[in-house]
Design an enzyme around this catalytic site. Structure first.
Site, mmCIF file in Angstrom:
data_model
loop_
_atom_site.group_PDB
_atom_site.id
_atom_site.type_symbol
_atom_site.label_atom_id
_atom_site.label_comp_id
_atom_site.label_asym_id
_atom_site.label_seq_id
_atom_site.Cartn_x
_atom_site.Cartn_y
_atom_site.Cartn_z
ATOM 1 N N SER A 28 0.842 -1.199 0.000
ATOM 2 C CA SER A 28 0.000 0.000 0.000
ATOM 3 C C SER A 28 0.873 1.244 0.000
ATOM 4 C CB SER A 28 -0.905 0.008 1.229
ATOM 5 O OG SER A 28 -1.539 1.270 1.353
ATOM 6 N N HIS A 71 -1.094 -1.233 -4.385
ATOM 7 C CA HIS A 71 -2.371 -0.910 -3.753
ATOM 8 C C HIS A 71 -2.444 0.592 -3.478
ATOM 9 C CE1 HIS A 71 -5.994 -2.186 -1.566
ATOM 10 N NE2 HIS A 71 -5.703 -1.237 -0.691
ATOM 11 N N ASP A 108 -4.811 3.554 -1.839
ATOM 12 C CA ASP A 108 -5.941 3.871 -0.963
ATOM 13 C C ASP A 108 -6.441 5.280 -1.232
ATOM 14 O OD1 ASP A 108 -6.113 1.488 0.772
ATOM 15 O OD2 ASP A 108 -4.079 2.056 1.341
ATOM 16 N N MET A 112 -9.144 7.996 -0.103
ATOM 17 C CA MET A 112 -10.051 8.341 0.998
ATOM 18 C C MET A 112 -10.539 9.774 0.822
ATOM 19 S SD MET A 112 -7.802 6.789 4.137
ATOM 20 C CE MET A 112 -6.757 5.343 3.893
ATOM 21 N N HIS A 124 -8.348 1.081 -4.111
ATOM 22 C CA HIS A 124 -9.316 0.814 -3.035
ATOM 23 C C HIS A 124 -10.000 2.135 -2.675
ATOM 24 C CE1 HIS A 124 -9.769 -0.335 1.521
ATOM 25 N NE2 HIS A 124 -10.924 -0.100 0.951
ATOM 26 N N MET A 170 -12.341 4.396 -0.538
ATOM 27 C CA MET A 170 -12.984 4.574 0.771
ATOM 28 C C MET A 170 -13.668 5.932 0.733
ATOM 29 S SD MET A 170 -9.996 3.000 3.218
ATOM 30 C CE MET A 170 -8.693 2.946 1.992
ATOM 31 N N MET A 197 -11.309 -6.183 5.186
ATOM 32 C CA MET A 197 -10.491 -5.292 6.008
ATOM 33 C C MET A 197 -10.165 -5.990 7.327
ATOM 34 S SD MET A 197 -9.962 -2.639 4.200
ATOM 35 C CE MET A 197 -9.071 -1.728 5.482
ATOM 36 N N GLY A 240 -9.006 3.696 7.068
ATOM 37 C CA GLY A 240 -8.765 5.111 7.257
ATOM 38 C C GLY A 240 -7.326 5.469 7.533
ATOM 39 N N PHE A 241 -6.601 4.609 8.220
ATOM 40 C CA PHE A 241 -5.221 4.933 8.591
ATOM 41 C C PHE A 241 -4.339 3.690 8.504
ATOM 42 C CE2 PHE A 241 -7.893 8.008 10.734
ATOM 43 C CZ PHE A 241 -7.264 9.213 10.451
ATOM 44 N N GLY A 242 -3.079 3.890 8.147
ATOM 45 C CA GLY A 242 -2.122 2.791 8.120
ATOM 46 C C GLY A 242 -1.558 2.531 9.501
ATOM 47 N N ASP A 265 -6.570 -6.756 3.923
ATOM 48 C CA ASP A 265 -5.848 -5.489 4.046
ATOM 49 C C ASP A 265 -5.838 -5.035 5.502
ATOM 50 O OD1 ASP A 265 -4.875 -2.911 3.939
ATOM 51 O OD2 ASP A 265 -6.381 -2.154 2.548
ATOM 52 N N GLY A 266 -4.624 -4.898 6.061
ATOM 53 C CA GLY A 266 -4.490 -4.291 7.382
ATOM 54 C C GLY A 266 -3.713 -5.140 8.374
ATOM 55 N N GLY A 316 1.289 -2.461 4.065
ATOM 56 C CA GLY A 316 1.818 -1.111 3.973
ATOM 57 C C GLY A 316 3.043 -0.926 4.830
ATOM 58 N N SER A 317 2.814 -0.739 6.125
ATOM 59 C CA SER A 317 3.917 -0.488 7.062
ATOM 60 C C SER A 317 4.950 -1.600 7.031
ATOM 61 C CB SER A 317 3.375 -0.343 8.488
ATOM 62 O OG SER A 317 2.431 0.694 8.553
#
Length: 213
Positions: free
Chosen positions: A6, A31, A33, A35, A64, A66, A135, A140-142, A173-174, A195-196
Site C-alpha cells: 500500500s 495498492h 488507498d 479516501m 481501493h 474509501m 479489512m 482510514g489509517f495505516g 488489508d491491514g 503497507g507499514s
C-alpha cells in the site's frame, strides 16, 4: 500469495522512488488507498497523484475506494486503467449496478467489507466479482493492529466463493506481516495488502518475499 504493498505507507516526498522500488522488489500489485474524508476520517490522494503512481509503477494498480460517492470516483480513476477498483459495500446503495459499470470500463470489480460486515453481505454478488477485500483493520489509517476475526471470516468467504465463483480472489488489508501470513494462507486468502510492514522494512524485497508463500 500475491502481495500488494500500500503506497499509503510510502514516503510521499520520494513517491516515484518508493513505487519503483516495490515494483523492482517483486510485488504483484500496487495498492492505492483513496479516501475522501467523509466515509473515513482521512483524506488521501486524487487522480493527479495516482496518475504519477501509475507512471512509476510497472505492476498493475489495485485502487481501493474509501469514499461516499463511489460512481464519481470510479469515473475519475477509470482513465488510469487500474487492474482492480474496489468499493465498500457499506456505502453503496446499488452495488450490482456499480459492478457492471466498473466491468464495462475494462476494469475488474471488487467489493470491500469492513471488519464488522459479514461475508454473507456479498453472497448474491459473488458471481459478478473478481475479488472481495476483507479489512483486517478499521479503514482510514495505516499502521493499525491486525484484527483476528478476519481469519474465520476468510474461511467462510472461501467456502462461499468455492461454491459460487472459484475465480473470485480473496484479499486482506491491514496489519499483515510475516507473523500472520500463514494463517491467512490457510484461510484461503489469495492477495494481501501490506503497507507499514513493507515500507518500513530495511529490505523491501525480503519483506515482500516473506509474504509470497
Amino acid at each position: 500469495m500475491l502481495v500488494a504493498p500500500s503506497v499509503l505507507s510510502a514516503d510521499f516526498g520520494n513517491l516515484q522512488r518508493d513505487v519503483e522500488e516495490i515494483c523492482n522488489s517483486g510485488c504483484d500489485l500496487v495498492h492505492v488507498d483513496v479516501m475522501d474524508g467523509h466515509f473515513v476520517p482521512n483524506l488521501t490522494i486524487g487522480p493527479v497523484v495516482v496518475s504519477a503512481i501509475a507512471k512509476a509503477a510497472t505492476k498493475p494498480l489495485d485502487i481501493h475506494l474509501m469514499v461516499e460517492n463511489n460512481t464519481f470516483f470510479v469515473e475519475l480513476f477509470a482513465p488510469l486503467k487500474p487492474h482492480y477498483i474496489s468499493f465498500h459495500i457499506e456505502e453503496e446503495k446499488h452495488p450490482h449496478r456499480l459492478i457492471q459499470k466498473i466491468r464495462s470500463l475494462g476494469i475488474k470489480p471488487a467489493i470491500v467489507l469492513n471488519p464488522h460486515t459479514p461475508p454473507e453481505a456479498v453472497e448474491y454478488l459473488l458471481k459478478d466479482l473478481d475479488m472481495v477485500l476483507l479489512m483486517s483493520v478499521n479503514p482510514g489509517f495505516g499502521g493499525q493492529s491486525f484484527i483476528d476475526n478476519v481469519i474465520p471470516k476468510a474461511f467462510k468467504l472461501n467456502e462461499m466463493r468455492n461454491k459460487i465463483n472459484p475465480n473470485c480472489l480473496i484479499e486482506v488489508d491491514g496489519g499483515v506481516n510475516d507473523k500472520n501470513i500463514q494463517l491467512l494462507k490457510n484461510a484461503g486468502v489469495d492477495v494481501v495488502v501490506a503497507g507499514s510492514y513493507v515500507f518500513k522494512h530495511k529490505d523491501k524485497a525480503q519483506a515482500i518475499q516473506s509474504l509470497q508463500i
